[in-house]
Design a protein around this motif. Structure first.
Motif, short mmCIF file in Angstrom:
data_model
loop_
_atom_site.label_atom_id
_atom_site.label_comp_id
_atom_site.label_asym_id
_atom_site.label_seq_id
_atom_site.Cartn_x
_atom_site.Cartn_y
_atom_site.Cartn_z
N THR A 117 0.84 -1.20 0.00
CA THR A 117 0.00 0.00 0.00
C THR A 117 0.87 1.25 0.00
O THR A 117 0.66 2.19 -0.77
CB THR A 117 -0.92 0.02 1.24
OG1 THR A 117 -1.71 -1.17 1.26
CG2 THR A 117 -1.84 1.24 1.23
N GLU A 123 -3.05 2.09 -3.29
CA GLU A 123 -4.19 1.27 -2.84
C GLU A 123 -4.65 0.25 -3.89
O GLU A 123 -5.30 -0.74 -3.55
CB GLU A 123 -5.39 2.17 -2.49
CG GLU A 123 -5.13 3.20 -1.40
CD GLU A 123 -5.21 2.59 -0.02
OE1 GLU A 123 -5.65 1.42 0.11
OE2 GLU A 123 -4.82 3.28 0.95
N LYS A 157 -4.85 -2.76 -5.68
CA LYS A 157 -4.24 -4.06 -5.44
C LYS A 157 -3.84 -4.79 -6.72
O LYS A 157 -3.04 -5.72 -6.69
CB LYS A 157 -5.18 -4.95 -4.61
CG LYS A 157 -5.42 -4.41 -3.21
CD LYS A 157 -6.09 -5.43 -2.30
CE LYS A 157 -6.25 -4.85 -0.90
NZ LYS A 157 -6.79 -5.82 0.07
#
Lengths: 281, 281
Positions: free
Chosen positions: A191, A196, A198
């Protein structure tokens, strides 16, 4: 030409343990690394070379001082190169605040998120710059290179080895972070370094890379202490490393062992034997 | 009964590396020591035991972390006990001022000069108290004990071994301070701990003890790095260790080696083999 400076040189078994430093173009700061060079003929003899990646909080020094690897590097006549675990002193706010993120915790990724993206490029440092810099000071046979590591460095070795099979002919690990996209250490690091989203993380997860690996056949050795506290905290997840038609993964659970260099020193010989087998395959 | 408290326990090879602490009656403060115990039968089996004495500035930790001795303690199934190098925090003015006197530099003597005589009694600590304390936590065969050490601890091993042949059946050393009555380190330490009267120093000089030794025959192994800076500064003087009819002294000059734990780790195996030979004599 990169300016590589010798920091120290000491006799150990039938060879020399060196430490060097150099200004790294890739990570934009001075980097320190160890090189063990066994005695070799003074002609153009090149030697097989193992790259070792350390775990969280380590520098280049821990492996050199505590693993006892030189006994087997000397015996097999392998060069061993081991870098630091992150850039240092690059003046990023908070870089020294955590033991599992920032300094000492580069996670062997190329950061894309700010403010890390300029310096935290340990993936490219290990894959591209370090082998070339090390080759200036050691007679590396670049057709016989392998990679291994411990914990965060085990993750790094698996990821870098699986993504660069043309470069590294052998992969092994001690207590690797095997599935960082689903453990607390990995989620924090990915992260922070990648953001953020993924979908950007998969290239840094050994268990996901294994599933889609389509390179030359590999046999990966991984040793894991059964009493390792980080295993019990689900940070390591070696069960996520599944063999495929291309890759045989051999995870050895070692009863009573933990996560420390006492564990590494106990099994280090087998990782040199493993490398010897892979390059003579 | 002395209260021995376990500080740590970690798996290493086929055995356990422990650290213990206890309040020492001999030196009047808490003392820390390492004990490696190979796996053994749960009955009354006793194991041969090596005592290792460290050098200047060391604690119990250096040998445990850096020498790689556990590989051979495990292989031979020998217990290894290694104490700290001095009393600590005993509130003597100046105790922490020098790296070669006071804390970390007990020189394995029983001090007679003030203000050191109350606490700085490392000779008696190693000869009398430590073997008894260690026997509370490890199955020591007190008929098969040996002693070895490095630098100041090599001096300690030679002196204690030669003065207590009934206790220690084997002696060896790495880069020992062999003639402390005539080197700078030794003169400083012996003056400070024993006073100016040099006639009191002879019992702590291995080369002088050798000349008058009249106990059972001994074969002493000593390894010395040829490029050791302290050798060049005349602090070690291995040439003063002369064989007699009772004691064969084998000093091995090791080319290119220095004074560090890299040197010790290179030759540690031979000191275990040496001990094995001596106790099976």
């Amino acid at each position: 030409m990169t300016d590589v400076v010798q920091v120290s040189k000491v006799r150990c078994f039938d060879g020399w343990q060196y430490v060097f430093k150099h200004p790294s173009e890739t990570v934009g700061c001075e980097m320190t690394f160890g090189v063990y060079i066994p005695d070799h003929k003074q002609n153009d003899e090149k030697l097989p070379t193992l790259f070792y990646l350390s775990g969280l909080t380590c520098t280049h020094a821990n492996f050199i001082e505590k693993s006892g690897f030189q006994r087997f590097a000397s015996k097999h006549r392998f060069i061993v190169v081991n870098p630091d675990t992150s850039p240092r002193n690059v003046n990023i706010p908070g870089e020294d605040d955590s033991w599992d993120f920032g300094s000492g915790a580069g996670f062997y990724v190329n950061a894309t998120a700010e403010p890390w993206s300029k310096h935290y490029r340990m993936y490219s440092y290990v894959v591209e710059e370090l082998p070339q810099v090390a080759a200036k000071v050691a007679p590396i046979d670049n057709h016989k290179m392998g990679i291994f590591g411990h914990s965060m460095g085990g993750h790094g070795a698996l990821v870098i080895g699986l993504r660069n099979p043309q470069l590294f002919k052998s992969i092994s690990a001690f207590s690797p972070i095997s599935n960082p996209t689903s453990c607390a250490w990995g989620i924090k690091a990915l992260t922070g370094y990648l953001g953020e989203d993924k979908s950007k993380w998969a290239d840094y997860d050994a268990s996901l890379l294994l599933a889609k690996y389509d390179g030359p056949e590999r046999h990966i050795l991984a040793d894991q202490g059964a009493e390792d506290d980080f295993l019990k905290q689900d940070q390591l997840r070696p069960e996520a490393l599944k063999s495929t038609s291309k890759v045989q993964v051999e995870v050895r659970m070692q009863p009573e062992h933990g996560h420390s260099y006492y564990f590494i020193s106990t099994f280090i010989e087998d990782h040199f034997t493993h490398f010897a087998k892979q390059i003579n395959h």
